[in-house]
Design a protein around this motif. Structure first.
Motif, PDB file in Angstrom:
ATOM      1  N   LEU A 145       6.022  -3.839  -7.484  1.00  0.00           N
ATOM      2  CA  LEU A 145       5.440  -5.071  -6.953  1.00  0.00           C
ATOM      3  C   LEU A 145       3.951  -5.159  -7.277  1.00  0.00           C
ATOM      4  CD1 LEU A 145       7.195  -5.299  -3.474  1.00  0.00           C
ATOM      5  CD2 LEU A 145       7.658  -6.689  -5.497  1.00  0.00           C
ATOM      6  N   ARG A 146       3.246  -4.025  -7.174  1.00  0.00           N
ATOM      7  CA  ARG A 146       1.823  -4.042  -7.516  1.00  0.00           C
ATOM      8  C   ARG A 146       1.622  -4.432  -8.976  1.00  0.00           C
ATOM      9  NH1 ARG A 146       1.529   0.660  -4.082  1.00  0.00           N
ATOM     10  NH2 ARG A 146       1.799   2.015  -5.887  1.00  0.00           N
ATOM     11  N   THR A 147       2.446  -3.887  -9.843  1.00  0.00           N
ATOM     12  CA  THR A 147       2.351  -4.239 -11.267  1.00  0.00           C
ATOM     13  C   THR A 147       2.662  -5.708 -11.493  1.00  0.00           C
ATOM     14  OG1 THR A 147       3.020  -1.990 -11.851  1.00  0.00           O
ATOM     15  CG2 THR A 147       3.177  -3.664 -13.572  1.00  0.00           C
ATOM     16  N   SER A 148       3.667  -6.218 -10.791  1.00  0.00           N
ATOM     17  CA  SER A 148       4.050  -7.625 -10.949  1.00  0.00           C
ATOM     18  C   SER A 148       2.921  -8.553 -10.509  1.00  0.00           C
ATOM     19  CB  SER A 148       5.310  -7.918 -10.133  1.00  0.00           C
ATOM     20  OG  SER A 148       6.378  -7.099 -10.555  1.00  0.00           O
ATOM     21  N   ALA A 153       0.814  -1.217   0.000  1.00  0.00           N
ATOM     22  CA  ALA A 153       0.000   0.000   0.000  1.00  0.00           C
ATOM     23  C   ALA A 153       0.845   1.264   0.000  1.00  0.00           C
ATOM     24  CB  ALA A 153      -0.932  -0.002   1.220  1.00  0.00           C
ATOM     25  N   GLU A 154       2.075   1.182   0.480  1.00  0.00           N
ATOM     26  CA  GLU A 154       2.938   2.367   0.520  1.00  0.00           C
ATOM     27  C   GLU A 154       3.262   2.825  -0.898  1.00  0.00           C
ATOM     28  OE1 GLU A 154       7.211   3.767   2.481  1.00  0.00           O
ATOM     29  OE2 GLU A 154       6.427   1.750   2.797  1.00  0.00           O
ATOM     30  N   LYS A 155       3.219   4.128  -1.124  1.00  0.00           N
ATOM     31  CA  LYS A 155       3.408   4.684  -2.464  1.00  0.00           C
ATOM     32  C   LYS A 155       4.885   4.979  -2.711  1.00  0.00           C
ATOM     33  CE  LYS A 155      -1.210   6.706  -2.716  1.00  0.00           C
ATOM     34  NZ  LYS A 155      -2.021   7.948  -2.900  1.00  0.00           N
ATOM     35  N   THR A 156       5.622   3.932  -3.050  1.00  0.00           N
ATOM     36  CA  THR A 156       7.024   4.070  -3.431  1.00  0.00           C
ATOM     37  C   THR A 156       7.236   3.359  -4.758  1.00  0.00           C
ATOM     38  OG1 THR A 156       7.620   2.045  -2.219  1.00  0.00           O
ATOM     39  CG2 THR A 156       7.741   4.136  -1.012  1.00  0.00           C
TER      40      THR A 156
END
Length: 324
Positions: free
Chosen positions: A133-136, A124-127
């Motif tokens: 990781l979200r895309t993966s 959830a952290e916006k880095t």
């Protein structure tokens, strides 16, 4: 002077008579304007209404009609009442299919509810690294079922990567029959379903977590709560109704599973059709020269009732949430 004044007054009165006021104008123009205002909104929704009627409503009512007939692909058939539904009770293929689909729901839904939530809390952290990781995690969602089937077939085959790895580590003496054994095949398909659905439900949870008041996390942190306690006491309550929604969506998707088992079994449903599901049974009964479209329609109606019950449960839970 008075004549000119009277003439000007008459001219202004004539011009006012020619220009209609807010409620003026001929009756025919009013009718056309009213019809235009009423018909214009329908023009915007006409194409979706036609599309839904032709490809959803008409086939649905036709399926209801067929479920009470002995229709086949080549013969329209005649009305036989509830005979198709009575036949299902004694049909081993139907019993096997509804058992597999129900087991699919029981085993897959808990993972679909909890694992994406944990993933969403972790990323959830916006880095930049979290964005990567979200895309993966989301990549499997956009893959076609054919690509997913090829990947997992090559992994789980008797000569696939997993069996070769187990042999190299001397964990097995003979290949594990992931794609042959009934239960191993069914659980392998469940694993594929979970893998492909994690990213989709993770994105829904991310939107829900973004709506949680950051002050709650700050207060929990001040009270000495670590990451796990924050997840249990802040994230879980904040995503409670999102979890209910995802349980409904994943239940409906799991009960309608088709692509995973179809690809892993090459369309056969396992040895002797042991791993066939409801959607695969409808496809087998309703297609081909020897198709029994009436019987397939009855199976489809049973499936519709089950999914309808799931939707009603969701509505009931949402109504309770509104009352609270």
């Amino acid at each position: 002077m008075s004549i000119a004044t009277e003439t000007g007054s008459v001219g202004r009165a004539a011009r006012r008579a020619l220009v209609p006021g807010p409620s003026g104008g001929p009756p025919e123009k009013k009718i056309r304007s009213s019809l235009h205002d009423q018909l214009t909104p329908w023009l915007y929704v006409a194409i979706p209404i036609i599309w839904i009627s032709v490809f959803s409503l008409i086939p649905f009512f036709n399926t209801i009609r067929l479920s009470f007939t002995d229709s086949t692909m080549l013969v329209p058939g005649k009305f036989i009442g509830l005979d198709n539904y009575k036949r299902m009770i004694h049909d081993p293929h139907f019993i096997n299919a509804i058992t597999n689909s129900s087991l699919y729901v029981v085993c897959v839904v808990p993972f679909m509810v909890l694992l994406p939530l944990m993933l969403a809390a972790l990323v959830a952290e916006k880095t930049r690294i979290m964005g990567f990781l979200r895309t993966s995690f989301y990549v499997p969602v956009v893959m076609s079922s054919v690509v997913v089937g090829l990947i997992w077939t090559n992994l789980l085959d008797t000569k696939g990567l997993i069996n070769n790895l187990f042999k190299a580590l001397h964990w097995i003496s003979k290949p594990v029959p992931f794609l042959v054994d009934r239960w191993l095949l069914l659980f392998s398909a469940m694993l594929v379903t979970i893998w492909t659905g994690l990213g989709y439900y993770m994105m829904i949870y991310l939107a829900s977590i973004a709506n949680i008041d950051p002050g709650l996390y700050e207060a929990a942190q001040i009270d000495g709560a670590g990451g796990i306690r924050q997840f249990i006491h802040v994230t879980l309550p904040g995503c409670r109704w999102t979890m209910v929604l995802i349980s409904l969506l994943s239940s409906m998707s799991a009960f309608r599973v088709f692509g995973e088992i179809y690809m892993l079994t090459n369309g056969s449903g396992g040895l002797g059709g042991a791993d066939i599901t409801m959607t695969m049974l409808i496809k087998d009964e309703g297609t081909g020269i020897s198709a029994r479209t009436g019987y397939a329609g009855a199976i489809g109606m049973v499936m519709f009732v089950v999914l309808g019950v799931l939707v009603l449960v969701q509505w009931f839970l949402e109504a309770r949430s509104d009352d609270e």
